[in-house]
Design a protein around this motif. Structure first.
Motif, PDB file in Angstrom:
ATOM      1  N   ASN A  72       0.836  -1.210   0.000  1.00 55.90           N
ATOM      2  CA  ASN A  72       0.000   0.000   0.000  1.00 55.90           C
ATOM      3  C   ASN A  72       0.867   1.256   0.000  1.00 55.90           C
ATOM      4  O   ASN A  72       0.652   2.178   0.778  1.00 55.90           O
ATOM      5  CB  ASN A  72      -0.950   0.027   1.197  1.00 55.90           C
ATOM      6  N   HIS A  74       2.921   4.739  -1.082  1.00 51.49           N
ATOM      7  CA  HIS A  74       2.466   6.097  -1.354  1.00 51.49           C
ATOM      8  C   HIS A  74       3.476   6.798  -2.259  1.00 51.49           C
ATOM      9  O   HIS A  74       4.320   7.561  -1.781  1.00 51.49           O
ATOM     10  CB  HIS A  74       2.306   6.868  -0.047  1.00 51.49           C
ATOM     11  N   ARG A  76       3.262   9.272  -4.478  1.00 50.05           N
ATOM     12  CA  ARG A  76       3.214  10.739  -4.564  1.00 50.05           C
ATOM     13  C   ARG A  76       3.802  11.389  -3.313  1.00 50.05           C
ATOM     14  O   ARG A  76       4.473  12.413  -3.390  1.00 50.05           O
ATOM     15  CB  ARG A  76       1.785  11.192  -4.808  1.00 50.05           C
ATOM     16  N   VAL A  77       3.534  10.797  -2.167  1.00 50.80           N
ATOM     17  CA  VAL A  77       4.111  11.318  -0.919  1.00 50.80           C
ATOM     18  C   VAL A  77       5.631  11.150  -0.948  1.00 50.80           C
ATOM     19  O   VAL A  77       6.370  12.054  -0.558  1.00 50.80           O
ATOM     20  CB  VAL A  77       3.492  10.619   0.306  1.00 50.80           C
TER      21      VAL A  77
END
Length: 126
Positions: A72, A74, A76-77
């Motif tokens: 899961n 991230h 973009r972060v």
């Protein structure tokens, strides 16, 4: 070797978006280049400030690469963390401590801008 192949297969699997694959490619390349650069700067005794800034950036890149590819993940972060750390802290610090315009840092500023234009969208990019 099998472990490396499994990591590469996971980072570039078919179900990922093209931007996520591009993020993985750029961060992997920068991470490997940063490790090589860190060893060279330590070997050539470039100074503590250079070693610390390169080590900090390699740590940020490694952490962001892990964050983008964990379960899961991230992406973009992770891209935002790298762009923010590089463009707001590491590159300006290295620019002023390594000789300014006569050093190689303007090229790294271009890398930072290119990285943000390719990987961030909308408000995050600005």
């Amino acid at each position: 070797m099998k472990k490396l192949k499994s990591i590469m297969a996971r980072m570039f699997r078919e179900d990922l978006e093209i931007q996520h694959k591009l993020l993985n490619l750029m961060m992997s390349t920068i991470f490997i280049g940063g490790l090589i650069s860190l060893f060279i700067t330590v070997f050539l005794h470039q100074g503590a400030e250079v070693n610390i800034s390169v080590g900090f950036m390699v740590t940020v890149i490694g952490t962001a690469l892990w964050l983008a590819n964990k379960r899961n993940g991230h992406p973009r972060v992770a891209a935002f963390i790298v762009v923010f750390a590089a463009n707001m802290f590491v590159f300006p610090f290295m620019y002023f401590t390594s000789g300014g315009i006569s050093s190689g840092m303007p090229v790294w500023f271009l890398l930072g801008l290119t990285f943000s234009w390719l990987l961030l969208k909308g408000k995050m990019c600005t």
